[in-house]
Design an enzyme around this catalytic site. Structure first.
Site, short mmCIF file in Angstrom:
data_model
loop_
_atom_site.label_atom_id
_atom_site.label_comp_id
_atom_site.label_asym_id
_atom_site.label_seq_id
_atom_site.Cartn_x
_atom_site.Cartn_y
_atom_site.Cartn_z
N ASP A 61 -0.44 11.21 5.72
CA ASP A 61 -1.62 10.39 6.04
C ASP A 61 -2.55 11.13 7.01
OD1 ASP A 61 -0.80 8.42 4.35
OD2 ASP A 61 -0.08 7.05 5.91
N ASN A 96 -5.14 1.62 -7.43
CA ASN A 96 -3.97 1.25 -8.22
C ASN A 96 -4.39 1.04 -9.68
OD1 ASN A 96 -2.25 1.28 -5.93
ND2 ASN A 96 -3.21 -0.63 -5.27
N GLY A 109 -10.30 1.10 2.69
CA GLY A 109 -11.43 0.55 1.96
C GLY A 109 -11.02 0.12 0.57
N GLY A 110 -10.43 1.06 -0.15
CA GLY A 110 -10.02 0.76 -1.51
C GLY A 110 -8.83 1.61 -1.90
N MET A 111 -8.06 1.11 -2.86
CA MET A 111 -6.92 1.86 -3.36
C MET A 111 -6.92 1.77 -4.88
SD MET A 111 -4.36 3.77 -2.68
CE MET A 111 -3.52 4.54 -4.05
N GLU A 171 -13.14 4.12 -6.61
CA GLU A 171 -11.79 3.76 -7.07
C GLU A 171 -11.69 3.81 -8.59
OE1 GLU A 171 -9.96 4.04 -4.70
OE2 GLU A 171 -11.29 3.55 -3.04
N ARG A 231 -9.53 -2.81 8.57
CA ARG A 231 -9.80 -1.55 7.87
C ARG A 231 -9.94 -0.42 8.89
NH1 ARG A 231 -15.08 -0.38 4.06
NH2 ARG A 231 -14.58 1.80 3.56
N GLN A 282 0.90 -1.17 0.00
CA GLN A 282 0.00 0.00 0.00
C GLN A 282 0.93 1.21 0.00
OE1 GLN A 282 -3.08 1.10 -0.41
NE2 GLN A 282 -2.36 3.15 0.12
N GLN A 300 0.41 4.59 -1.15
CA GLN A 300 -0.05 5.94 -0.82
C GLN A 300 -0.06 6.13 0.69
OE1 GLN A 300 -4.05 6.96 -2.08
NE2 GLN A 300 -3.56 9.13 -2.26
N1 BES Z 1 -6.76 6.85 -2.36
C1 BES Z 1 -7.66 6.56 -1.32
C2 BES Z 1 -7.04 5.80 -0.18
C3 BES Z 1 -5.89 6.48 0.53
C4 BES Z 1 -5.91 7.82 0.81
C5 BES Z 1 -4.79 5.73 0.92
C6 BES Z 1 -4.84 8.41 1.46
C7 BES Z 1 -3.74 6.32 1.58
C8 BES Z 1 -3.75 7.69 1.83
C9 BES Z 1 -8.87 5.78 -1.82
O1 BES Z 1 -9.30 6.16 -3.08
C10 BES Z 1 -10.02 6.06 -0.89
O2 BES Z 1 -10.42 7.18 -0.81
N2 BES Z 1 -10.54 5.02 -0.22
C11 BES Z 1 -11.63 5.16 0.72
C12 BES Z 1 -12.91 4.61 0.14
C13 BES Z 1 -13.77 5.60 -0.57
C14 BES Z 1 -15.09 4.95 -0.96
C15 BES Z 1 -14.02 6.87 0.19
C16 BES Z 1 -11.32 4.33 1.94
O3 BES Z 1 -10.33 3.59 1.92
O4 BES Z 1 -12.06 4.39 2.90
ZN ZN Z 2 -10.15 8.05 -3.15
#
Ligand code: BES
Ligand code: ZN
Length: 636
Positions: free
Chosen positions: A407, A306, A302-304, A330, A589, A174, A176
């Site tokens: 972060d 990539n 939740g999601g990344m 995503e 998560r 991971q 980011q």
């Molecule tokens: N890019 C982000 C995840 C992220 C942000 C990882 C900052 C590390 C640092 C991803 O697109 C995201 O926003 N995921 C959300 C889900 C979304 C439906 C809001 C999450 O993981 O909760």
């Molecule tokens: Zn996002």
């Protein structure tokens, strides 16, 4: 005299001509502007990288790695193709974190390599250690032999017991925001775009997947990948384990452990439709395939997004597609984020605010306006709640993160406040005009990393300045640079939620018992709203009644369970405690577990419970989740 004067004039004109050519050739054609140019302002400088792209710029990363499950280490080499921006630059500066650097070499022709001097700077807690490599004048490639630490912040190694199949180990990255440097030495700044290739050899013959095109299997062991479009380093991603694949459509599919495959495929059956809907709104999908990798439950987010391969938590597998707006999100990053990228982490709202707005539009296109309004309303509620505890500085879209872990910028402000700002633009200028504007924006800045200033200039030129009367309704400064939620913020309205509130009141006023409430048709979103709408304090009898009527403690939907467990902790409903423990030890998560620990540590008894559960759960959490939960539980 005359001759010298005209010579000077000629020289000046020549100079201007050369400058003009430089500007236009460095624009668009190679897709390199504007972050390739020397920073006009400090806003384009990345406070979270030790690298020197304004002098020497990495253009391509070639990875050659063994995946050593037995040692929890990635081991091999990274060969970087570099371009000299300043002709006299004599060193390449890279970001690393906890890497063991064995050797550095450089090459002029890409074939023969000669040893190069390198120094690894002192490790900074936030940024890691700068790796400086001496560059001979003609060098075009730099090869670094290295291995990662078992505790790499961007890599999680799972024991077989932590997987669904329980038989094989698993690993995933991971990257980011600034964790790519913990598994690849590179210029870890979102303003530095690279293409990449990789040869990955997992032990035990397990399958590897990456955020790239899978090269047709030639001979030899391992897997080969190629990403030929320039992406920011935080989008380089790898996973390896017992991973199977199922096709969902022409260019979509899902990867996951074999025992999860059918469930995941059913949940994500609308993926192809989502790609079509997003293309219709914002122009062609530029990454060819769109696949989803469903990870083991310890995946910390939740999601990344990539590229070509979204990484997703299994907690969205609700069985009824009710949480798939995460996929819409995503996927939308394929435009906002991956195509047009925040140049620094201050500009994170350009990624997430745009993506949250796009996500809602796609959700509306596929699941209808009602669902979109409910999700927007839930988003606004959560934003307001989170802002109660945020400092003014953290409520600003163009947030200052210098000296802090990026972060920490991962709050709902860039997401929900950012999305509301775009929604205001949509409501003010009309859908048709705003959709055109966004399409043009993605076209104009495709494969570039841009700052908030770049966006504002584009917005003014293409939307505000041509429509001055409407533009007068947009307090731009307030939205981008001031804390709080502006009074001009749109207010998502959900009729369905009004009905939920009426039902909740019936029950709270003692007029209708829980079992008689009209909840049969409620969606996940309505349940979430119902639970959030209840007062903080409920009696033991009320909790028991809800549990008996709706089986709340047994509910499988991870979002609804989360909301119920929060209520249970707050009201010390001990029937739910075994479920709480099971939840916290099986899911990693952060969005779902952190608030539960925060709620627990508010009382002495809860603190004890939190410590007991965390002692069991911690080894299974991802390094970044461990760090963030440590802060909650140890501080308490
Ligand atoms: N890019 C982000 C995840 C992220 C942000 C990882 C900052 C590390 C640092 C991803 O697109 C995201 O926003 N995921 C959300 C889900 C979304 C439906 C809001 C999450 O993981 O909760
Ligand atoms: Zn996002």
């Amino acid at each position: 005299m005359k001759v010298t004067r005209s010579l000077i004039c000629f020289a000046i004109l020549l100079g201007l001509f050369v400058m003009a050519c430089r500007n236009s050739s460095s624009e668009n054609a190679k897709g390199l502007r504007p972050t390739d140019a020397p920073a006009k302002t400090d806003n384009a400088r990345d406070a979270h990288s030790y690298s020197n792209p304004e002098q020497v710029r990495v253009r391509h990363v070639d990875l050659d790695l063994d995946v050593l499950f037995d040692r929890k280490v990635l081991k091999g080499a990274s060969t970087l193709t570099v371009e000299r921006i300043k002709p006299d630059a004599d060193s390449l500066k890279l970001d690393t974190r906890d890497l063991k650097v064995v050797k550095a070499e450089t090459s002029n022709d890409g074939k023969s390599f000669a040893p190069a001097q390198f120094t690894l700077g002192a490790a900074d807690k936030l940024l890691g250690a700068q790796l400086t490599i001496q560059l001979p004048p003609q060098a075009t490639k730099v090869r670094i032999e290295y291995e990662t630490s078992p505790n790499a912040s961007g890599v999680q190694w799972l024991e077989p017991a932590q997987t669904a199949g329980k038989k094989h180990p698993y690993v995933f990255t991971q990257s980011q925001a600034i964790h790519a440097r913990s598994w690849i030495p590179l210029q870890d700044s979102p303003g530095v775009r690279v293409t990449y290739t990789a040869h990955i050899r997992p032990q035990e013959n397990l399958r590897a997947v990456m955020s790239a095109e899978v090269e047709p299997q030639t001979r030899g062991i391992g897997y080969r990948f190629r990403m030929s479009q320039p992406i920011p380093p935080y989008l380089i991603a790898l996973a390896a384990g017992d991973i199977a694949f199922k096709s969902l459509g022409n260019r979509t599919g899902v990867y996951t452990e074999p025992v999860m495959l059918d469930k995941a495929a059913r949940e994500f059956e609308d993926t192809e439709k989502m790609v079509v809907a997003t293309e219709k709104l914002y122009g062609p999908y530029r990454w060819n395939r769109y696949d989803i990798l469903v990870l083991p439950p310890s995946f910390p987010i939740g999601g990344m997004e990539n590229p070509r391969l979204t990484f997703a938590t299994p907690t969205v597998l609700a069985g009824d597609k009710s949480l798939v707006s995460l996929i819409a999100h995503e996927l939308a990053h394929s435009w906002s984020g991956n195509l047009v990228t925040n140049a620094t982490w201050r500009d994170f709202w350009l990624n997430e605010g745009f993506t949250t707005y796009l996500e809602r539009r796609v959700t509306e296109a596929i699941y209808g306006r009602e669902r979109e309004e409910m999700e927007a309303a839930l988003g606004l509620q959560s934003l307001k709640k989170e802002m109660e505890d945020l400092s003014d500085a953290d409520e600003i879209l163009h947030v200052d993160l210098a000296g802090r872990d990026p972060d920490e910028g991962f709050t709902l402000v860039p997401y929900e406040k950012g999305a509301l700002f775009l929604r205001l633009l949509e409501e003010t200028f009309g859908r048709e005009r705003f959709d055109q504007f966004l399409k043009g924006y993605f076209e104009q800045f495709a494969f570039q990393s841009i700052t908030t200033d770049d966006f504002i200039a584009h917005l003014k030129k293409n939307l505000l300045d041509p429509n001055p009367e409407l533009a007068a309704k947009i307090p731009l400064e307030e939205w981008i640079y001031k804390p709080g939620l502006p009074a001009s913020a749109p207010k998502p309205q959900s009729d369905a939620f009004a009905k939920v509130e009426a039902q909740a009141k019936e029950w709270l006023d003692g007029k209708t018992p829980a079992a008689k409430l009209q909840t049969k048709q409620w969606t996940t979103q309505e349940w979430l709203h119902f639970l959030r709408f209840l007062p903080q304090q409920l009696t033991a009898n009320q909790l028991k009644e809800l549990d008996q009527a709706f089986g709340m403690t047994k509910i499988g939907n991870a979002e609804i369970a989360h909301q119920w467990l929060l209520i249970s902790i707050r009201n010390n409903y001990d029937t739910a405690y075994p479920r709480l423990e099971e939840y916290l030890t099986s899911i990693g998560r952060q969005k779902l577990i952190k608030p539960l620990y925060e709620e627990l540590v508010k009382t002495p008894a809860g603190k004890e419970r939190a410590q007991k559960i965390y002692a069991k759960a911690r080894p299974g959490y991802h390094p970044i989740a461990q760090t963030s939960v440590d802060k909650i539980v140890k501080k308490a």
